[in-house]
Design a protein around this motif. Sequence first.
Motif, PDB file in Angstrom:
ATOM      1  N   PRO A 165      -5.815 -38.937  23.968  1.00  0.00           N
ATOM      2  CA  PRO A 165      -5.797 -38.351  22.623  1.00  0.00           C
ATOM      3  C   PRO A 165      -4.454 -38.628  21.931  1.00  0.00           C
ATOM      4  O   PRO A 165      -3.391 -38.424  22.528  1.00  0.00           O
ATOM      5  CB  PRO A 165      -5.980 -36.847  22.896  1.00  0.00           C
ATOM      6  N   SER A 166      -4.502 -39.089  20.706  1.00  0.00           N
ATOM      7  CA  SER A 166      -3.256 -39.425  19.987  1.00  0.00           C
ATOM      8  C   SER A 166      -2.378 -38.190  19.871  1.00  0.00           C
ATOM      9  O   SER A 166      -2.834 -37.116  19.468  1.00  0.00           O
ATOM     10  CB  SER A 166      -3.588 -39.968  18.600  1.00  0.00           C
ATOM     11  N   GLY A 167      -1.104 -38.341  20.259  1.00  0.00           N
ATOM     12  CA  GLY A 167      -0.164 -37.222  20.229  1.00  0.00           C
ATOM     13  C   GLY A 167       0.070 -36.637  21.610  1.00  0.00           C
ATOM     14  O   GLY A 167       0.995 -35.862  21.819  1.00  0.00           O
ATOM     15  N   ARG A 168      -0.794 -37.009  22.580  1.00  0.00           N
ATOM     16  CA  ARG A 168      -0.631 -36.505  23.944  1.00  0.00           C
ATOM     17  C   ARG A 168       0.099 -37.561  24.779  1.00  0.00           C
ATOM     18  O   ARG A 168      -0.253 -38.744  24.707  1.00  0.00           O
ATOM     19  CB  ARG A 168      -2.014 -36.196  24.536  1.00  0.00           C
ATOM     20  N   ASN A 169       1.082 -37.141  25.537  1.00  0.00           N
ATOM     21  CA  ASN A 169       1.825 -38.061  26.393  1.00  0.00           C
ATOM     22  C   ASN A 169       0.921 -38.537  27.536  1.00  0.00           C
ATOM     23  O   ASN A 169       0.394 -37.709  28.294  1.00  0.00           O
ATOM     24  CB  ASN A 169       3.079 -37.345  26.920  1.00  0.00           C
ATOM     25  N   ALA A 170       0.740 -39.843  27.658  1.00  0.00           N
ATOM     26  CA  ALA A 170      -0.221 -40.395  28.624  1.00  0.00           C
ATOM     27  C   ALA A 170       0.200 -40.129  30.064  1.00  0.00           C
ATOM     28  O   ALA A 170      -0.641 -40.081  30.961  1.00  0.00           O
ATOM     29  CB  ALA A 170      -0.383 -41.893  28.394  1.00  0.00           C
ATOM     30  N   THR A 171       1.486 -39.947  30.296  1.00  0.00           N
ATOM     31  CA  THR A 171       1.982 -39.720  31.657  1.00  0.00           C
ATOM     32  C   THR A 171       1.933 -38.243  32.042  1.00  0.00           C
ATOM     33  O   THR A 171       1.449 -37.881  33.108  1.00  0.00           O
ATOM     34  CB  THR A 171       3.433 -40.232  31.781  1.00  0.00           C
ATOM     35  N   THR A 172       2.444 -37.385  31.140  1.00  0.00           N
ATOM     36  CA  THR A 172       2.593 -35.965  31.490  1.00  0.00           C
ATOM     37  C   THR A 172       1.442 -35.098  30.985  1.00  0.00           C
ATOM     38  O   THR A 172       1.248 -33.977  31.459  1.00  0.00           O
ATOM     39  CB  THR A 172       3.887 -35.395  30.880  1.00  0.00           C
ATOM     40  N   GLY A 173       0.711 -35.580  29.993  1.00  0.00           N
ATOM     41  CA  GLY A 173      -0.348 -34.767  29.378  1.00  0.00           C
ATOM     42  C   GLY A 173       0.210 -33.788  28.359  1.00  0.00           C
ATOM     43  O   GLY A 173      -0.538 -33.041  27.727  1.00  0.00           O
ATOM     44  N   GLU A 174       1.541 -33.791  28.181  1.00  0.00           N
ATOM     45  CA  GLU A 174       2.151 -32.842  27.242  1.00  0.00           C
ATOM     46  C   GLU A 174       1.954 -33.293  25.789  1.00  0.00           C
ATOM     47  O   GLU A 174       1.792 -34.488  25.520  1.00  0.00           O
ATOM     48  CB  GLU A 174       3.645 -32.704  27.529  1.00  0.00           C
ATOM     49  N   THR A 175       2.005 -32.323  24.890  1.00  0.00           N
ATOM     50  CA  THR A 175       1.898 -32.621  23.463  1.00  0.00           C
ATOM     51  C   THR A 175       3.181 -32.158  22.783  1.00  0.00           C
ATOM     52  O   THR A 175       3.337 -30.979  22.465  1.00  0.00           O
ATOM     53  CB  THR A 175       0.679 -31.903  22.835  1.00  0.00           C
ATOM     54  N   PRO A 176       4.127 -33.097  22.579  1.00  0.00           N
ATOM     55  CA  PRO A 176       5.413 -32.720  21.973  1.00  0.00           C
ATOM     56  C   PRO A 176       5.284 -32.271  20.521  1.00  0.00           C
ATOM     57  O   PRO A 176       6.193 -31.657  19.982  1.00  0.00           O
ATOM     58  CB  PRO A 176       6.240 -34.009  22.076  1.00  0.00           C
TER      59      PRO A 176
END
Length: 236
Positions: A165-176
């Motif tokens: 999903p755009s905006g989600r970090n592909a490695t951590t799954g976090e959404t900054p």
Amino acid sequence: MTDMTFRTPDGIEVPSVTADEMREVDRLATEEFGIDLPQMMENAGRNLAWHAREMGTAVTVVAGNGGNGGGGMACARHLHNRDVPVRVVLDRPPADLEGAAAHQYAILDQSGVPVDTGPTALGEPSVLVDALIGYGLTGAVRGPAAELVEAMNDRAAPVLSLDIPSGRNATTGETPGEAVDPARVLTLALPKTGLRSADCPVSLADISLPVALYERLGIDYETPFKNRYWVKINPK
Ligand SMILES: NC(=O)C1=CN([C@@H]2O[C@H](COP(=O)(O)OP(=O)(O)OC[C@H]3O[C@@H](n4cnc5c(N)ncnc54)[C@H](O)[C@@H]3O)[C@@H](O)[C@H]2O)[C@H](O)CC1
Ligand SMILES: [K+]
């Protein structure tokens, strides 16, 4: 240690990778195996079009300027070729696109696919394809891309995200910052570690990478594709 593998419905285990590991897979594919980016992107776009068609009858593809956007635009071409009403919305004027995204745009332009810029152009689709940002995200989504993320989430139409999903970090799954909230994710080649926390169905698409490529990287891999080009996956 957390088990980072996913599993298909028939029990095949698929390892997940970080954005950096996936970049290395891509590098090996292009530089050592000679599978170029448009080849991978074509497979991504075709699989994505299949999923978009399953989810709705009129499609808006929201595309960015990287590999993710290029895959989205290839998807739009496959839909247009099947008489599926489709439009593309970019986060910038087409003249500012570069590389693979510019290449895919030029084909759409010749083919008569409507392409616009900015959130007011989303229209009233029955499905939205989120091909704005993939594993290339850096920090919180900014500028025109952020407006498009917000606009996608405001729509009633379900969202199909390409890769992550755009905006989600592909490695951590976090959404900054703000991130797309999809109904489904179609991820490419190998699941990204950040998808382990996804709260929607995730499918994995074949983009034609050989088993030997994974072996060369020391990735323990058995093809999950067998008689199909995509497969549902769940965190193990
Ligand atoms: N083997 C594969 O998995 C393949 C993957 N593909 C797809 O390519 C993307 C990765 O492509 P890349 O060009 O490296 O980056 P992205 O498209 O993810 O993003 C670049 C795009 O996003 C903008 N951007 C980045 N951060 C931000 C931000 N915080 N705010 C706003 N905009 C941002 C940046 O400016 C660029 O425009 C991968 O995910 C797959 O979908 C290939 O298509 C095939 C092989
Ligand atoms: K995306």
